[in-house]
Scaffold this motif. Structure first.
Motif, PDB file in Angstrom:
ATOM      1  N   TYR A 276      -6.094 -21.208   6.626  1.00 25.33           N
ATOM      2  CA  TYR A 276      -5.383 -20.444   7.653  1.00 25.33           C
ATOM      3  C   TYR A 276      -3.966 -20.509   7.296  1.00 25.33           C
ATOM      4  O   TYR A 276      -3.108 -19.470   7.253  1.00 25.33           O
ATOM      5  N   ASN A 277      -3.406 -21.747   6.930  1.00 28.47           N
ATOM      6  CA  ASN A 277      -1.852 -21.943   6.677  1.00 28.47           C
ATOM      7  C   ASN A 277      -1.472 -21.351   5.506  1.00 28.47           C
ATOM      8  O   ASN A 277      -0.469 -20.857   5.388  1.00 28.47           O
ATOM      9  N   MET A 278      -2.250 -21.688   4.489  1.00 28.84           N
ATOM     10  CA  MET A 278      -1.939 -21.135   3.128  1.00 28.84           C
ATOM     11  C   MET A 278      -2.099 -19.456   3.376  1.00 28.84           C
ATOM     12  O   MET A 278      -0.660 -18.882   2.656  1.00 28.84           O
ATOM     13  N   LEU A 279      -2.840 -18.869   3.772  1.00 23.72           N
ATOM     14  CA  LEU A 279      -3.116 -17.554   3.991  1.00 23.72           C
ATOM     15  C   LEU A 279      -1.805 -16.967   4.809  1.00 23.72           C
ATOM     16  O   LEU A 279      -1.144 -15.835   4.464  1.00 23.72           O
ATOM     17  N   ARG A 280      -1.641 -17.462   6.070  1.00 29.46           N
ATOM     18  CA  ARG A 280      -0.544 -17.152   6.964  1.00 29.46           C
ATOM     19  C   ARG A 280       0.784 -17.114   6.137  1.00 29.46           C
ATOM     20  O   ARG A 280       1.696 -16.125   6.260  1.00 29.46           O
ATOM     21  N   GLU A 281       1.360 -18.135   5.449  1.00 30.94           N
ATOM     22  CA  GLU A 281       2.461 -18.139   4.623  1.00 30.94           C
ATOM     23  C   GLU A 281       2.501 -17.191   3.473  1.00 30.94           C
ATOM     24  O   GLU A 281       3.712 -16.628   3.357  1.00 30.94           O
TER      25      GLU A 281
ATOM     26  N   SER B 288      -6.716 -15.809   9.924  1.00 30.68           N
ATOM     27  CA  SER B 288      -7.607 -16.851  10.692  1.00 30.68           C
ATOM     28  C   SER B 288      -9.038 -16.434  10.442  1.00 30.68           C
ATOM     29  O   SER B 288      -9.905 -17.228  10.198  1.00 30.68           O
ATOM     30  N   LEU B 289      -9.152 -15.144  10.241  1.00 29.92           N
ATOM     31  CA  LEU B 289     -10.490 -14.570  10.434  1.00 29.92           C
ATOM     32  C   LEU B 289     -11.173 -14.727   8.927  1.00 29.92           C
ATOM     33  O   LEU B 289     -12.163 -14.996   8.643  1.00 29.92           O
ATOM     34  N   THR B 290     -10.312 -14.679   7.800  1.00 29.40           N
ATOM     35  CA  THR B 290     -10.755 -14.813   6.467  1.00 29.40           C
ATOM     36  C   THR B 290     -10.796 -16.365   6.287  1.00 29.40           C
ATOM     37  O   THR B 290     -12.041 -16.718   5.711  1.00 29.40           O
ATOM     38  N   ALA B 291     -10.133 -17.000   6.630  1.00 26.25           N
ATOM     39  CA  ALA B 291     -10.358 -18.573   6.703  1.00 26.25           C
ATOM     40  C   ALA B 291     -11.584 -18.933   7.320  1.00 26.25           C
ATOM     41  O   ALA B 291     -12.188 -19.993   6.806  1.00 26.25           O
ATOM     42  N   GLU B 292     -11.834 -18.500   8.511  1.00 29.76           N
ATOM     43  CA  GLU B 292     -13.118 -18.699   9.154  1.00 29.76           C
ATOM     44  C   GLU B 292     -14.210 -18.502   8.469  1.00 29.76           C
ATOM     45  O   GLU B 292     -15.428 -18.900   8.585  1.00 29.76           O
ATOM     46  N   THR B 293     -14.334 -17.264   7.912  1.00 27.63           N
ATOM     47  CA  THR B 293     -15.442 -16.586   7.287  1.00 27.63           C
ATOM     48  C   THR B 293     -15.748 -17.787   6.030  1.00 27.63           C
ATOM     49  O   THR B 293     -16.840 -17.938   5.895  1.00 27.63           O
TER      50      THR B 293
ATOM     51  N   LEU C  31     -20.455 -14.733  13.678  1.00 26.39           N
ATOM     52  CA  LEU C  31     -19.795 -14.191  14.790  1.00 26.39           C
ATOM     53  C   LEU C  31     -19.385 -14.963  15.637  1.00 26.39           C
ATOM     54  O   LEU C  31     -18.328 -14.902  16.465  1.00 26.39           O
ATOM     55  N   ARG C  32     -20.162 -16.059  15.959  1.00 27.89           N
ATOM     56  CA  ARG C  32     -19.676 -17.174  16.838  1.00 27.89           C
ATOM     57  C   ARG C  32     -18.390 -17.688  16.435  1.00 27.89           C
ATOM     58  O   ARG C  32     -17.281 -17.883  17.057  1.00 27.89           O
ATOM     59  N   GLN C  33     -18.181 -18.110  15.261  1.00 31.01           N
ATOM     60  CA  GLN C  33     -17.117 -18.832  14.477  1.00 31.01           C
ATOM     61  C   GLN C  33     -15.772 -17.920  14.499  1.00 31.01           C
ATOM     62  O   GLN C  33     -14.937 -18.038  14.537  1.00 31.01           O
ATOM     63  N   LEU C  34     -16.137 -16.588  14.205  1.00 28.09           N
ATOM     64  CA  LEU C  34     -14.934 -15.556  14.207  1.00 28.09           C
ATOM     65  C   LEU C  34     -14.527 -15.405  15.443  1.00 28.09           C
ATOM     66  O   LEU C  34     -13.109 -15.226  15.690  1.00 28.09           O
ATOM     67  N   VAL C  35     -15.062 -15.310  16.771  1.00 26.21           N
ATOM     68  CA  VAL C  35     -14.783 -15.383  17.892  1.00 26.21           C
ATOM     69  C   VAL C  35     -13.852 -16.542  18.337  1.00 26.21           C
ATOM     70  O   VAL C  35     -12.946 -16.329  18.890  1.00 26.21           O
ATOM     71  N   ALA C  36     -14.456 -17.579  17.969  1.00 24.15           N
ATOM     72  CA  ALA C  36     -13.778 -18.978  18.274  1.00 24.15           C
ATOM     73  C   ALA C  36     -12.523 -18.921  17.459  1.00 24.15           C
ATOM     74  O   ALA C  36     -11.405 -19.447  17.857  1.00 24.15           O
ATOM     75  N   GLY C  37     -12.744 -18.705  16.305  1.00 25.60           N
ATOM     76  CA  GLY C  37     -11.318 -18.587  15.181  1.00 25.60           C
ATOM     77  C   GLY C  37     -10.415 -17.669  15.631  1.00 25.60           C
ATOM     78  O   GLY C  37      -9.135 -18.089  15.698  1.00 25.60           O
ATOM     79  N   PHE C  38     -10.614 -16.612  16.123  1.00 21.54           N
ATOM     80  CA  PHE C  38      -9.710 -15.566  17.015  1.00 21.54           C
ATOM     81  C   PHE C  38      -9.198 -16.226  18.080  1.00 21.54           C
ATOM     82  O   PHE C  38      -7.851 -16.298  18.415  1.00 21.54           O
ATOM     83  N   CYS C  39      -9.921 -16.940  18.954  1.00 21.00           N
ATOM     84  CA  CYS C  39      -9.401 -17.726  19.877  1.00 21.00           C
ATOM     85  C   CYS C  39      -8.562 -18.820  19.507  1.00 21.00           C
ATOM     86  O   CYS C  39      -7.373 -18.925  20.138  1.00 21.00           O
ATOM     87  N   LYS C  40      -9.063 -19.561  18.764  1.00 22.76           N
ATOM     88  CA  LYS C  40      -8.343 -20.890  18.277  1.00 22.76           C
ATOM     89  C   LYS C  40      -6.968 -20.483  17.798  1.00 22.76           C
ATOM     90  O   LYS C  40      -5.972 -21.454  17.957  1.00 22.76           O
ATOM     91  N   PHE C  41      -6.920 -19.408  16.782  1.00 19.90           N
ATOM     92  CA  PHE C  41      -5.590 -19.254  16.294  1.00 19.90           C
ATOM     93  C   PHE C  41      -4.588 -18.241  16.926  1.00 19.90           C
ATOM     94  O   PHE C  41      -3.516 -18.640  17.164  1.00 19.90           O
ATOM     95  N   HIS C  42      -5.168 -16.968  16.957  1.00 21.29           N
ATOM     96  CA  HIS C  42      -4.381 -15.746  17.483  1.00 21.29           C
ATOM     97  C   HIS C  42      -4.020 -16.182  19.110  1.00 21.29           C
ATOM     98  O   HIS C  42      -2.819 -16.053  19.132  1.00 21.29           O
TER      99      HIS C  42
END
Length: 238
Positions: free
Chosen positions: A39-44, A62-67, A118-129
């Motif tokens: 997430y941090n590498m892609l974000r930057e 966040s979604l790419t890293a979570e996948t 799907l569970r992790q993408l939903v969680a990843g969206f919440c956790k980061f975004h």
């Protein structure tokens, strides 16, 4: 995950949790490392490349890293569910991996992957975004000049992170709970199950079984994760 298997005869003995510990440690360590680092590498890297603005760039990262992280987690999470639900399934993590491959092939290690993803993408969206939005709003409220100079008192930062982690964790736990229930049933079942099969068994209310426990445990867990994450991010000036 264990809250959706309450009532099994082995639960008072704790054998399932002991057997699933190695799978949990390995799987979630790989998942956490890949997710936060990715997430941090892609974000930057993508911040000045994509024309979507910061929020959408953070969401994409966040979604790419979570996948990627979920693909690393899946085999070990399947073993964890098997070992927790049936302590006699295998004596160790390696034995569980080999047994699943022998019985179901490599595909067996990724049972319920779409639901888990799907569970992790939903969680990843919440956790980061959601966390980023809550944190920025909190910092701007507590420190009016934060938006300009990005400077904030340490206790204001901790308070902002605390509030953001509480909101993020509660929302994440509630919206991802149905996916967790479905995945747990699919992965624990000795025979293939579909989403509709699980829904027929548990019903709508069953999809939110254990949600109170999940909110409490996720909130406490994520608070420490986010405090560490935000302090680490500040330390390396990300």
């Amino acid at each position: 995950m264990g809250e959706h298997l309450v009532g099994r005869s082995w639960l008072p003995l704790g054998e399932g949790f002991r057997h699933g510990l190695a799978a949990s440690l390995v799987g979630w360590s790989l998942h956490g490392g890949a997710k936060f680092l990715g997430y941090n590498m892609l974000r930057e890297e993508l911040h000045d490349v994509l024309p979507w603005g910061p929020s959408n760039t953070y969401l994409f990262a966040s979604l790419t890293a979570e996948t990627v992280a979920t693909l690393l987690l899946a085999p070990f999470h399947t073993c964890e569910v098997k070992l927790v639900s049936d302590p006699l399934f295998a004596p160790s993590l390696i034995a569980a991996l080999l047994k699943i491959i022998r019985l179901s092939g490599v595909r067996g290690l990724f049972a319920g992957l779409p639901v888990l993803l799907l569970r992790q993408l939903v969680a990843g969206f919440c956790k980061f975004h959601l966390f980023e939005k809550c944190a920025r709003a909190s910092f701007n409220y507590l420190e009016p000049g934060y938006a300009k100079d990005r400077k904030i008192k340490r206790y204001h930062r901790v308070a902002g992170v605390l509030f953001s982690s509480l909101v993020t964790s509660a929302v994440c736990a509630i919206v991802s709970n149905p996916f967790d229930v479905i995945y747990t049933h699919i992965a624990a079942s000795p025979s293939p199950l579909s989403v509709l099969d699980v829904y027929a068994q548990v019903g709508l209310t069953g999809l939110f079984a254990g949600v109170g426990y999940r909110v409490a445990s996720t909130t406490l867990n994520n608070f420490f994760i986010w405090v560490y994450y935000d302090l680490f991010k500040e330390l390396i000036a990300m």
